[in-house]
Design a protein around this motif. Structure first.
Motif, short mmCIF file in Angstrom:
data_model
loop_
_atom_site.label_atom_id
_atom_site.label_comp_id
_atom_site.label_asym_id
_atom_site.label_seq_id
_atom_site.Cartn_x
_atom_site.Cartn_y
_atom_site.Cartn_z
N GLY A 261 -9.38 0.03 -15.01
CA GLY A 261 -8.19 -0.04 -14.18
C GLY A 261 -7.71 1.18 -13.76
O GLY A 261 -7.17 1.52 -12.58
N GLU A 262 -7.56 2.28 -14.84
CA GLU A 262 -7.18 3.48 -14.41
C GLU A 262 -7.98 4.18 -13.15
O GLU A 262 -7.43 5.15 -12.58
CB GLU A 262 -7.14 4.42 -15.78
CG GLU A 262 -6.13 4.05 -16.72
CD GLU A 262 -6.31 5.11 -17.88
OE1 GLU A 262 -6.77 5.82 -17.86
OE2 GLU A 262 -5.77 4.52 -18.87
N GLN A 263 -9.43 3.91 -13.29
CA GLN A 263 -10.16 4.48 -12.40
C GLN A 263 -10.03 3.66 -11.01
O GLN A 263 -10.03 4.70 -10.00
CB GLN A 263 -11.48 4.54 -12.66
CG GLN A 263 -12.03 4.91 -14.20
CD GLN A 263 -11.32 6.27 -14.19
OE1 GLN A 263 -11.74 7.44 -13.53
NE2 GLN A 263 -10.75 6.70 -15.29
N ALA A 264 -9.52 2.67 -10.95
CA ALA A 264 -9.61 1.81 -9.69
C ALA A 264 -8.41 1.56 -8.88
O ALA A 264 -8.13 1.40 -7.82
CB ALA A 264 -10.52 0.62 -9.73
N LEU A 265 -7.31 1.11 -9.86
CA LEU A 265 -5.90 0.77 -9.26
C LEU A 265 -5.20 2.04 -9.07
O LEU A 265 -5.28 3.12 -9.44
CB LEU A 265 -5.31 -0.16 -10.48
CG LEU A 265 -6.12 -1.26 -10.82
CD1 LEU A 265 -5.38 -2.14 -11.85
CD2 LEU A 265 -6.48 -2.19 -9.42
N GLU A 266 -4.41 1.75 -8.24
CA GLU A 266 -3.16 2.58 -7.70
C GLU A 266 -1.98 2.11 -8.14
O GLU A 266 -1.54 1.15 -8.75
CB GLU A 266 -3.32 2.54 -6.17
CG GLU A 266 -4.57 3.19 -5.58
CD GLU A 266 -5.01 4.69 -5.86
OE1 GLU A 266 -3.85 5.51 -6.20
OE2 GLU A 266 -5.97 5.18 -5.47
N ALA A 267 -0.80 2.89 -7.66
CA ALA A 267 0.62 2.46 -7.83
C ALA A 267 0.93 0.88 -7.60
O ALA A 267 1.59 0.18 -8.53
CB ALA A 267 1.79 3.40 -7.11
N VAL A 268 0.37 0.49 -6.45
CA VAL A 268 0.69 -0.87 -6.11
C VAL A 268 -0.54 -1.71 -5.65
O VAL A 268 -1.24 -1.04 -4.77
CB VAL A 268 1.77 -1.01 -4.85
CG1 VAL A 268 1.89 -2.52 -4.20
CG2 VAL A 268 3.27 -0.51 -5.10
N ASN A 269 -1.13 -2.62 -5.75
CA ASN A 269 -2.28 -3.47 -5.61
C ASN A 269 -1.96 -4.85 -5.27
O ASN A 269 -1.19 -5.62 -5.85
CB ASN A 269 -3.17 -3.45 -6.84
CG ASN A 269 -2.94 -1.94 -7.28
OD1 ASN A 269 -3.90 -1.16 -6.90
ND2 ASN A 269 -2.18 -1.64 -8.53
N VAL A 270 -2.72 -5.30 -4.15
CA VAL A 270 -2.67 -6.77 -3.90
C VAL A 270 -4.03 -7.42 -4.03
O VAL A 270 -4.87 -6.74 -3.39
CB VAL A 270 -2.13 -6.81 -2.37
CG1 VAL A 270 -1.84 -8.13 -1.90
CG2 VAL A 270 -0.87 -6.12 -2.18
N MET B 251 2.16 0.47 -12.65
CA MET B 251 1.45 0.00 -11.42
C MET B 251 2.06 -1.40 -11.16
O MET B 251 2.50 -2.05 -12.34
CB MET B 251 -0.26 -0.47 -11.95
CG MET B 251 -0.76 1.03 -12.01
SD MET B 251 -2.41 0.71 -12.54
CE MET B 251 -2.29 0.18 -14.34
N LEU B 252 1.92 -1.83 -9.96
CA LEU B 252 2.32 -3.17 -9.65
C LEU B 252 1.23 -3.95 -9.29
O LEU B 252 0.51 -3.63 -8.29
CB LEU B 252 3.47 -3.17 -8.51
CG LEU B 252 3.92 -4.55 -7.96
CD1 LEU B 252 4.44 -5.56 -9.02
CD2 LEU B 252 4.84 -4.21 -6.87
N LEU B 253 0.93 -5.03 -9.65
CA LEU B 253 -0.06 -5.99 -8.89
C LEU B 253 0.53 -7.33 -8.46
O LEU B 253 1.27 -7.96 -9.17
CB LEU B 253 -0.94 -6.48 -10.32
CG LEU B 253 -2.13 -7.63 -9.74
CD1 LEU B 253 -2.89 -7.05 -8.77
CD2 LEU B 253 -2.43 -8.17 -10.95
N VAL B 254 0.27 -7.56 -7.26
CA VAL B 254 0.60 -8.57 -6.51
C VAL B 254 -0.52 -9.52 -6.29
O VAL B 254 -1.28 -9.23 -5.52
CB VAL B 254 1.45 -8.14 -5.13
CG1 VAL B 254 1.98 -9.46 -4.45
CG2 VAL B 254 2.61 -7.32 -5.31
N ALA B 255 -0.39 -10.71 -7.16
CA ALA B 255 -1.81 -11.33 -7.16
C ALA B 255 -1.44 -12.62 -6.38
O ALA B 255 -0.38 -13.44 -6.70
CB ALA B 255 -2.04 -11.66 -8.62
#
Length: 160
Positions: A37-46, A132-136
């Motif tokens: 997750g640290e390698q792939a995700l950003e501050a906001v993810n949809v 981080m924010l995930l909008v799923a």
């Protein structure tokens, strides 16, 4: 975070691994999942977890009323994510400007998920450099068809 592939892997490859790791992490250690997750995700993810393509707009407004993110997205279905150039996730780096409350609004174009085509949530960010924010959208095991989840690690976002 990374615009270049990680050790020869594309972002899509890393996310495919993260999904596999998520299933594994439920039964055991979440350390690998968090690293991915640290390698792939950003501050906001949809994330589009639906069976079809989804497009729309994501807007995030800070406590001072300033718009910190206003972006259109166009995502393929979760099933087609590995087959097409465009993925089922969108990533937005460097969104959080300071600690505080942010209002996140997602509006879907021509799509409803369980009767909803939009959702708004106030999210609290206490560590802008790490959270981080995930909008799923229609993701399995989340409490809503359009879910907003925050955390400093992937396992925290997924509540593992």
């Amino acid at each position: 975070m990374f615009d270049q592939p990680i050790s020869g892997l594309s972002r899509r490859d890393v996310l495919a691994g993260a999904t596999t790791a998520a299933v594994t992490a439920v039964a055991g250690c979440s350390t690998v999942l968090d690293w991915i997750g640290e390698q792939a995700l950003e501050a906001v993810n949809v994330l589009n977890g639906t069976d079809g393509p989804v497009s729309g707009r994501l807007e995030i407004v800070g406590a001072d009323g300033a718009v910190v993110l206003d972006e259109q997205f166009d995502l393929v279905s979760s099933d087609a994510a590995g087959e097409e150039e465009q993925g089922n996730m969108e990533f937005y780096p460097d969104v959080w400007t300071e600690e505080g409350e942010y209002e996140a609004t997602i509006e879907l174009d021509d799509t409803e998920i369980d009767g909803h085509s939009s959702a708004t949530e106030t999210v609290s960010i206490t560590n802008p450099d790490e959270e981080m924010l995930l909008v799923a959208l229609d993701a399995d095991d989340l409490d809503s068809s359009i879910a907003f989840r925050t955390g400093e690690s992937f396992s925290e976002i997924l509540d593992l």
